[in-house]
Design a protein around this motif. Structure first.
Motif, PDB file in Angstrom:
ATOM      1  N   GLN A  58      73.086 -39.690  53.954  1.00 32.43           N
ATOM      2  CA  GLN A  58      73.873 -40.598  54.793  1.00 32.43           C
ATOM      3  C   GLN A  58      74.409 -41.783  53.985  1.00 32.43           C
ATOM      4  N   GLY A  59      73.685 -42.188  52.947  1.00 28.66           N
ATOM      5  CA  GLY A  59      74.222 -43.226  52.065  1.00 28.66           C
ATOM      6  C   GLY A  59      75.501 -42.763  51.390  1.00 28.66           C
ATOM      7  N   LEU A  60      75.498 -41.510  50.896  1.00 25.32           N
ATOM      8  CA  LEU A  60      76.684 -40.972  50.239  1.00 25.32           C
ATOM      9  C   LEU A  60      77.815 -40.714  51.234  1.00 25.32           C
ATOM     10  N   GLN A  61      77.444 -40.267  52.438  1.00 24.29           N
ATOM     11  CA  GLN A  61      78.472 -40.056  53.457  1.00 24.29           C
ATOM     12  C   GLN A  61      79.148 -41.378  53.846  1.00 24.29           C
ATOM     13  N   ALA A  62      78.364 -42.452  53.849  1.00 24.72           N
ATOM     14  CA  ALA A  62      78.961 -43.764  54.104  1.00 24.72           C
ATOM     15  C   ALA A  62      79.943 -44.129  52.993  1.00 24.72           C
ATOM     16  N   GLU A  63      79.578 -43.836  51.744  1.00 23.43           N
ATOM     17  CA  GLU A  63      80.508 -44.068  50.640  1.00 23.43           C
ATOM     18  C   GLU A  63      81.782 -43.252  50.844  1.00 23.43           C
ATOM     19  N   ALA A  64      81.619 -41.999  51.239  1.00 20.90           N
ATOM     20  CA  ALA A  64      82.792 -41.142  51.477  1.00 20.90           C
ATOM     21  C   ALA A  64      83.649 -41.697  52.607  1.00 20.90           C
ATOM     22  N   ALA A  65      83.006 -42.292  53.616  1.00 21.70           N
ATOM     23  CA  ALA A  65      83.726 -42.872  54.754  1.00 21.70           C
ATOM     24  C   ALA A  65      84.280 -44.256  54.452  1.00 21.70           C
TER      25      ALA A  65
END
Length: 505
Positions: A58-65
């Motif tokens: 979810q940390g990386l998905q936040a970066e992607a978002a």
């Protein structure tokens, strides 16, 4: 609430990867987008800006978002400490360690309350939520008290896309079987099917799409190719096997000690983008070979994993390697193992009060395990004693231990902005220990360390590889690949109009 939940017919079908791609795609369309996974089970974690711990995915998905990660995006994180027990991290802080049964019996109602709070917070702050399920939504023995699949999709009232992995085989049976085991209301929530990890000619699957749509009356939204080298870190221990399967070759041989409860193994990911580096995961003394460098990664169970390492004879091989002038880096639990003694007075690492274990003895330090976990975003520079240039270093710490040196034996690696000394830097950088995860994502440091190894082998010195730029490029490449193989307009329509259509029903 506008959003979608990505569920799968099984674990490791690609839910995290697809959710990451959708985060970037919706963000690129101008929507304020957030990821959400109600409950994660992983020892790969991420520290938010306010020093709280969530699942790394979810940390990386936040970066992607293109947004800042928060605990609301992954309010419950379970970190396995043994085959029976997991540490429960609630809203970013460790609260207790429970068995699976204890967790289901004691935690369910509290979990539901926290999930409602999280969804409410994200629903007010964001336009679109990209939600991720876990495993399969039809595990019959768990379904009555689950906190991560259809129950959460119902709470958020979002549609579901069901993902199946064609590479592992049985794709038709897995989809039909999953849908058959859902209740009628749950099945109505499934608004699209995604076939993932397809290899070969897509035209050969056209009949398969027609058959699925006819049998299920659900649209196949796309057939995604098998995506290699996407640079999106693995969520859990499955990623170790994925790393082991990479065909690495290069002049620099780095041995990564494979620990049973390895955590944040993604610390080694940047080396896959160094052309002259080969990474090997080493489980036994026979596999040790003659590496140029050794990495001891983090672990959720330091003493347990160190005993396992000793039983396999790896402790002797590592000591001999270092005595012969080899390069070694220990991160977090690996750093703790490098000391003289591991002391678990309170039983927080092993569950055994007063447990002590002799370490590798590579550095003159003792680690004491503490009840209170440290989760810190850290930044600073190299300690002046190292003689290294004054470059910025950033990363994060997640640890229960405190590692103490006698004053005369301190050789700090870092001096953080809080004026805190941290880590160990000995033998002109050949022996390094630190609690700092993400160390090798610091391009200047990684290049300095690799160039020291190159010089010792009389190999050419190399320029640094910019991992940060590569990472954002990979988010874009992943998003574009997924978009090109999805019916993107249909996906958007389902996500953005579900509320209206659902209310009409």
């Amino acid at each position: 609430m506008k959003g979608v939940m990505i569920q799968g017919t099984a674990s490791d079908v690609g839910k995290s990867l697809i959710a990451t791609a959708l985060c970037r795609l919706f963000a690129n369309e101008g929507f304020k987008t957030a990821p959400f996974k109600s409950q994660n089970m992983s020892n790969n974690s991420y520290v938010t800006m306010d020093g709280l711990e969530i699942g790394r995915a979810q940390g990386l998905q936040a970066e992607a978002a293109k947004t800042e990660a928060s605990v609301w995006m992954n309010p419950i994180l379970l970190k396995p400490r043994s085959d029976q027990l997991s540490e429960v991290v609630l809203l970013g802080k460790a609260v207790e360690t429970l068995s699976g049964k204890g967790y289901r019996d004691r935690f369910y109602n509290l979990g539901l309350s926290v999930l409602r709070q999280s969804l409410d917070h994200l629903g007010r702050a964001y336009d679109v939520l990209i939600m991720e399920g876990a495993g399969s939504p039809v595990e019959i023995n768990l379904k009555d008290r689950e906190l991560v699949n259809m129950k959460v999709a119902e709470m958020a009232d979002v549609p579901v896309f069901l993902v199946a992995d064609i590479d592992r085989g049985g794709v038709f049976a897995s989809i039909i079987g999953t849908l058959a085991l859902l209740t009628e209301s749950e099945r109505q929530r499934v608004q699209g099917l995604i076939i993932n990890k397809f290899r070969g000619d897509f035209d050969l699957f056209a009949d398969g799409i027609s058959w699925l749509e006819e049998k299920t009356n659900i649209s196949v939204l796309g057939v995604l190719p098998y995506i290699n080298d996407h640079m999106i870190d693995g969520e859990d221990s499955l990623s170790i096997q994925q790393y082991r399967n990479k065909k690495m070759s290069g002049d620099i041989d780095i041995a990564v000690i494979e620990l049973p409860y390895a955590s944040n193994i993604n610390d080694i990911e940047p080396f896959f983008y160094e052309e002259d580096v080969a990474l090997r995961f080493v489980r036994t003394a026979d596999e040790f070979g003659r590496p140029d460098a050794v990495i001891l990664p983090g672990t959720k169970s330091t003493i347990h994993d160190f005993i396992s390492l000793k039983e396999k004879g790896l402790d002797k091989r590592i000591r001999a390697f270092v005595q012969n002038g080899g390069f070694i880096v220990g991160i977090c639990g690996g750093y703790q193992m490098m000391g003289q003694t591991l002391v678990d007075d309170n039983g927080v690492d092993t569950g055994m009060v007063g447990k002590k274990e002799r370490g590798l003895g590579l550095i003159d330090a003792v680690t004491f395990f503490q009840k209170e976990k440290q989760t810190i975003r850290s930044q600073g520079t190299y300690h002046p004693q190292t003689g290294l240039p004054k470059e910025r270093i950033v990363g994060y710490e997640i640890h229960l231990g405190r590692t103490d040196f006698l004053q005369q034996n301190k050789r700090p690696f870092f001096l953080f902005d809080s004026n805190r000394e941290e880590g160990y830097y000995g033998e002109n950088g050949k022996i390094i220990g630190t609690y700092l995860h993400h160390l090798f994502y610091n391009d200047d440091w990684r290049t300095t360390w690799l160039n020291a190894i190159r010089a010792s082998k009389q190999l050419p010195i190399r320029e640094k590889v910019n991992i940060g730029s590569l990472k954002d490029e990979h988010y874009e490449q992943l998003a574009n690949t997924v978009r090109n193989h999805l019916d993107w307009e249909k996906v958007k329509n389902i996500v953005l109009t579900w509320e209206n259509h659902h209310e009409d029903d």
